[in-house]
Design a protein around this motif. Structure first.
Motif, PDB file in Angstrom:
ATOM      1  N   PRO A   1      41.782  40.777  36.536  1.00 54.36           N
ATOM      2  CA  PRO A   1      41.114  40.062  37.635  1.00 54.36           C
ATOM      3  C   PRO A   1      41.040  38.569  37.386  1.00 54.36           C
ATOM      4  CG  PRO A   1      39.925  42.065  37.115  1.00 54.36           C
ATOM      5  CD  PRO A   1      40.974  41.923  36.056  1.00 54.36           C
ATOM      6  N   ALA A   2      41.228  37.808  38.433  1.00 59.29           N
ATOM      7  CA  ALA A   2      41.285  36.347  38.303  1.00 59.29           C
ATOM      8  C   ALA A   2      39.945  35.735  37.937  1.00 59.29           C
ATOM      9  CB  ALA A   2      41.787  35.732  39.605  1.00 59.29           C
ATOM     10  N   GLY A   3      38.833  36.315  38.396  1.00 57.26           N
ATOM     11  CA  GLY A   3      37.510  35.760  38.138  1.00 57.26           C
ATOM     12  C   GLY A   3      36.571  36.783  37.536  1.00 57.26           C
ATOM     13  N   MET A   4      35.422  36.317  37.065  1.00 55.37           N
ATOM     14  CA  MET A   4      34.503  37.183  36.334  1.00 55.37           C
ATOM     15  C   MET A   4      33.885  38.269  37.213  1.00 55.37           C
ATOM     16  SD  MET A   4      34.926  36.321  33.329  1.00 55.37           S
ATOM     17  CE  MET A   4      33.794  37.579  32.754  1.00 55.37           C
ATOM     18  N   ASP A   5      33.728  38.025  38.493  1.00 52.78           N
ATOM     19  CA  ASP A   5      33.169  39.064  39.348  1.00 52.78           C
ATOM     20  C   ASP A   5      34.014  40.333  39.279  1.00 52.78           C
ATOM     21  OD1 ASP A   5      31.130  37.405  40.083  1.00 52.78           O
ATOM     22  OD2 ASP A   5      31.947  36.916  42.072  1.00 52.78           O
ATOM     23  N   GLY A   6      35.328  40.165  39.230  1.00 48.83           N
ATOM     24  CA  GLY A   6      36.207  41.325  39.141  1.00 48.83           C
ATOM     25  C   GLY A   6      36.073  42.072  37.831  1.00 48.83           C
ATOM     26  N   HIS A   7      35.837  41.345  36.747  1.00 47.74           N
ATOM     27  CA  HIS A   7      35.653  41.982  35.443  1.00 47.74           C
ATOM     28  C   HIS A   7      34.358  42.798  35.423  1.00 47.74           C
ATOM     29  CE1 HIS A   7      38.808  39.628  33.147  1.00 47.74           C
ATOM     30  NE2 HIS A   7      38.741  38.962  34.295  1.00 47.74           N
TER      31      HIS A   7
ATOM     32  N   THR B   1      34.691  32.774  29.774  1.00 47.12           N
ATOM     33  CA  THR B   1      34.811  33.199  31.161  1.00 47.12           C
ATOM     34  C   THR B   1      36.179  32.808  31.714  1.00 47.12           C
ATOM     35  OG1 THR B   1      33.770  31.132  31.897  1.00 47.12           O
ATOM     36  CG2 THR B   1      32.334  33.043  31.598  1.00 47.12           C
ATOM     37  N   TYR B   2      36.582  33.499  32.793  1.00 48.72           N
ATOM     38  CA  TYR B   2      37.901  33.302  33.382  1.00 48.72           C
ATOM     39  C   TYR B   2      37.763  32.834  34.834  1.00 48.72           C
ATOM     40  CZ  TYR B   2      39.720  35.916  29.373  1.00 48.72           C
ATOM     41  OH  TYR B   2      40.047  36.332  28.104  1.00 48.72           O
ATOM     42  N   THR B   3      38.569  31.844  35.185  1.00 50.33           N
ATOM     43  CA  THR B   3      38.714  31.398  36.563  1.00 50.33           C
ATOM     44  C   THR B   3      40.206  31.308  36.870  1.00 50.33           C
ATOM     45  OG1 THR B   3      36.650  30.143  36.562  1.00 50.33           O
ATOM     46  CG2 THR B   3      38.302  29.524  38.200  1.00 50.33           C
ATOM     47  N   GLU B   4      40.621  31.935  37.959  1.00 50.04           N
ATOM     48  CA  GLU B   4      42.046  32.010  38.312  1.00 50.04           C
ATOM     49  C   GLU B   4      42.862  32.552  37.138  1.00 50.04           C
ATOM     50  OE1 GLU B   4      43.297  28.239  39.803  1.00 50.04           O
ATOM     51  OE2 GLU B   4      42.024  28.350  41.582  1.00 50.04           O
TER      52      GLU B   4
END
Length: 747
Positions: free
Chosen positions: A320-326, A671-674
């Motif tokens: 997933p591109a962003g943390m919400d998906g994780h 954390t991850y973004t894009e």
């Protein structure tokens, strides 16, 4: 073939052999041991046996095969050998030795079986012995899991004893006296008349002495080194800036390299334009790599600048591109079809909670970077005949095998020269940097190439600590905790990490529940369930692995239930605890901290406990809520490792583990973004600062049945002890790390 070499090939159990005019000694404990790696490429008339002590006419060298990443592994291994060999560690040299199956880690099986560390029954012990077989078959030459001391505690002492007694037998034969009439001291055999025969002077003759394998290990009251404060072998070099690390490697004619990899870790490179980099000063090669591009230049700075100038077209990250998906992936994993294990299921939790729970909560723990001070690096020289690799690594055989697969050479033609590493925390259990360096070196055969990751690449290409989520429920009655139900969801650490080494990991991943299912508490209705989430960002072992998150989840839920019951946090833990060494460490931190004494306004203490890697560890954290935020004032920590080999290093490891655990609980998150890591240097990936560090008081107990390591066990209790202390001081429950998202810490 020399007689010594013939004996070595035939027996290879214990003994003595010449190595370039010298002699090597050691110990092998299995009935069908591996050939000794010291035999390789020896000239006629030379021989070698087991790989722990090598003596030539000029020097005594101790082979310390476990990697030193700052935890003092070289010193403790040397101390164990030197104790029985009767040498001063300061008078010997040390080497890491070559990558070889002979160095497999005999202590790894402890964490690989579904039995609690407190279970010393026949079935559990048999399972551990059986699990050692695949560890040996795979040649798991790995440093990790706090296993250096358990692996070497007896093995290395016995190696020293065999060497000592064989040297005495040599002297006895040469001088016509009984071996029993001889003694040893300071690297010499002492004849009855007081004549000193240095070990070095006996080396060549010792090669023709039948090894003395029936040796007695000395009793603790005879020890000179083990259990006493000693100076680490590396302390002077590290205090004076003269210690060489992998990043300091300097080979003649060496070129330098940097990389540019897809910021979505594991994503592909669709294409690139290197026109802006190819003509830059010092650049000699641009090499396409899996997922990115490497640049070879005449120095590291120019290589890194050229890497930044390459325009790349990246494919999306495979997660997933962003943390919400994780986080959503974890939340969706609490389902029966994702259940990985339920190793703890006592009483009837479903019935106990049928009418509801007194406490029902969710906890979260983020990805975390390893972020050692020395960034990843490797120097490789490739020719058609052989490949040489210089790097700091915890997995030298993986390095060797993967490089051989890339070059197409036999593994024996890949020579790994292990270097001291400037930190790891699990980071150097991965060898991607060496694989990249090997491919780059193949572009310039015969020329050494040193690949150094820029800090931003190092952290951007992290195999971080696993992200994890837990959901807990429980009941209390009559001032006691009566029901406890904890579910933990995370991706499989072992599948991710071992998958990169093409090693299958069948069955449940015990790390998903490590530090939770195996705690020594007797709650009437008690259940711990592990849920295997789908793979997200690639993860790896981080100091204390699964317990690093699960110690927080398990103990904080227990603390919330104890509070709901109206019980004392320490007294209720002691009541529930059924394991004597664990009770002892809990009692110790209570006594050390003066638990139960009065606290001032805004002050609070929290206690936490976690048994991990076989070691019970308890901590009390004291905090004060100041006008500038929370300040940690003192920490008391106790642990039982069965036997403390080096008291000075024990204290340092305990204090370091507390600082590591507290600092990351306070501030740490990756954390991850894009699809890309946001924290790419120390300015954005914070840990504890010097002004935030409290006084840390340490106590080591020695009552446990087995000897254990201490590198990782102090980490898991730190976060829950801090969270529990902040609750005691402020009434605020912290259920998600890092805590600075909810509270401020004093600057």
């Amino acid at each position: 073939m020399a007689r010594g070499k013939t004996i070595a090939r035939r027996a290879f159990l214990i003994g003595s052999v010449t190595v370039a005019g010298g002699v090597a000694f050691g110990i092998w404990r299995h009935a069908t041991p591996y050939d000794n790696p010291l035999l390789d490429d020896l000239p006629d008339g030379a021989a070698a046996l087991t790989p722990y002590v090598r003596i030539t006419g000029e020097a005594i060298t101790l082979i310390t095969p476990r990697a030193d990443v700052g935890q003092g592994a070289v010193s403790v291994q040397a101390m164990l050998i030197a104790e029985e060999l009767d040498v001063d560690p300061a008078q010997v040299a040390t080497e890491f030795g070559p990558p070889d199956r002979a160095y497999w880690n005999t202590a790894l099986s402890e964490e690989a079986v579904p039995f609690r560390a407190t279970d010393r029954g026949w079935l559990a012990e048999t399972a551990r012995d059986v699990m050692d077989a695949p560890m040996k078959f795979l040649g798991m030459q790995i440093t990790g899991g706090s296993t250096t001391v358990p692996d070497g505690y007896e093995k290395l002492r016995r190696a020293g004893a065999v060497a000592r007694e064989t040297l005495k037998a040599t002297a006895a034969r040469l001088h016509g006296v009984e071996r029993a009439a001889l003694r040893t001291e300071g690297g010499a055999v002492i004849l009855p008349d007081g004549t000193r025969l240095s070990y070095e002077s006996l080396a060549a003759e010792a090669a023709h002495t039948e090894p003395v394998t029936d040796v007695r290990l000395r009793d603790p009251d005879e020890w000179r080194l083990v259990g006493t404060p000693v100076q680490r072998l590396d302390i002077v070099a590290k205090s004076t800036g003269t210690q060489d690390y992998g990043i300091d490697e300097d080979q003649p004619g060496m070129l330098h390299a940097a990389i540019r990899l897809n910021p979505g870790h594991g994503g592909a490179l669709r294409g690139y334009d290197a026109a802006g980099a190819g003509g830059m000063r010092g650049v000699t090669r641009i090499v396409e790599l899996p997922g990115g591009v490497g640049i070879i230049a005449d120095n590291t700075w120019r290589a890194m600048r050229a890497a930044e100038a390459i325009a790349c077209d990246w494919a999306p990250a495979p997660y997933p591109a962003g943390m919400d998906g994780h986080w959503q992936t974890l939340a969706d994993s609490f389902t029966p079809d994702r259940q990985d294990s339920r190793l703890r299921d006592e009483g009837d939790v479903a019935a106990a909670l049928a009418e509801g729970a007194d406490v029902e909560v969710e906890y979260r723990a983020p990805y975390l970077a390893h972020a050692p001070l020395e960034p990843l690096n490797a120097t490789v020289r490739y020719t058609a005949e052989r490949t040489d690799i210089w790097t700091g690594t915890q997995v030298p055989r993986f390095v060797q095998g993967n490089a051989a697969a890339i070059t197409g050479q036999d593994a024996g033609d890949v020579h790994v020269h292990v270097r001291v590493a400037g930190g790891s925390f699990g980071h150097r259990l991965e060898d991607t940097v060496v694989q990249h360096a090997t491919r780059l070196a193949m572009a310039v055969p015969g020329t050494p190439v040193k690949l150094t990751y820029a800090r931003e690449q190092d952290m951007g290409q992290e195999y971080p600590r696993q992200i994890a989520m837990a959901r807990g429920r429980g009941r209390v009655s009559g001032g006691r905790v009566t029901a406890y139900d904890l579910g933990i969801a995370m991706p499989s650490i072992l599948t991710s990490q071992m998958g990169r080494q093409a090693i299958p990991t069948p069955g449940p991943d015990l790390q998903i529940v490590a530090g939770a299912w195996d705690q020594p508490f007797a709650v009437p209705d008690y259940r711990v369930t592990g849920y295997r989430a789908p793979e997200l960002a690639p993860v790896s072992s981080w100091r204390s692995v699964g317990a690093s998150t699960n110690g927080f989840f398990h103990d904080c839920l227990l603390d919330e239930l104890i509070h709901a019951a109206g019980a004392d946090p320490l007294e209720e833990r002691l009541r529930l605890c059924h394991h004597a060494p664990s009770r002892a460490v809990l009692a110790a931190v209570g006594e050390m901290s003066g638990w139960g004494g009065s606290m001032g306004p805004g002050e609070g203490r929290g206690v936490a406990f976690c048994l991990s890697f076989g070691v019970p560890c308890a901590q009390v954290v004291e905090v004060r809520d100041t006008g500038d935020g929370i300040r940690i004032t003192r920490v008391w920590v106790a642990a039982d490792v069965g036997r403390i080999v080096d008291p000075v290093n024990f204290e340092a490891q305990m204090q370091g583990g507390v600082v590591w655990g507290l600092g990351h609980a306070m501030h740490g998150a990756l954390t991850y973004t894009e699809g890309a890591v946001e924290q790419r240097n120390f300015d954005t990936f914070r840990s504890m600062r010097l002004h935030e560090c409290p006084e840390i008081v340490v106590r080591g107990l020695e009552t446990a049945a087995k000897v254990r390591g201490i590198g990782e066990p102090p980490v898991p209790p730190a976060a829950p002890a801090l969270a529990n202390a902040i609750f005691a001081a402020t009434g605020t429950r912290l259920r998600e790390m890092p805590f600075d998202r909810r509270v401020s810490f004093a600057g």
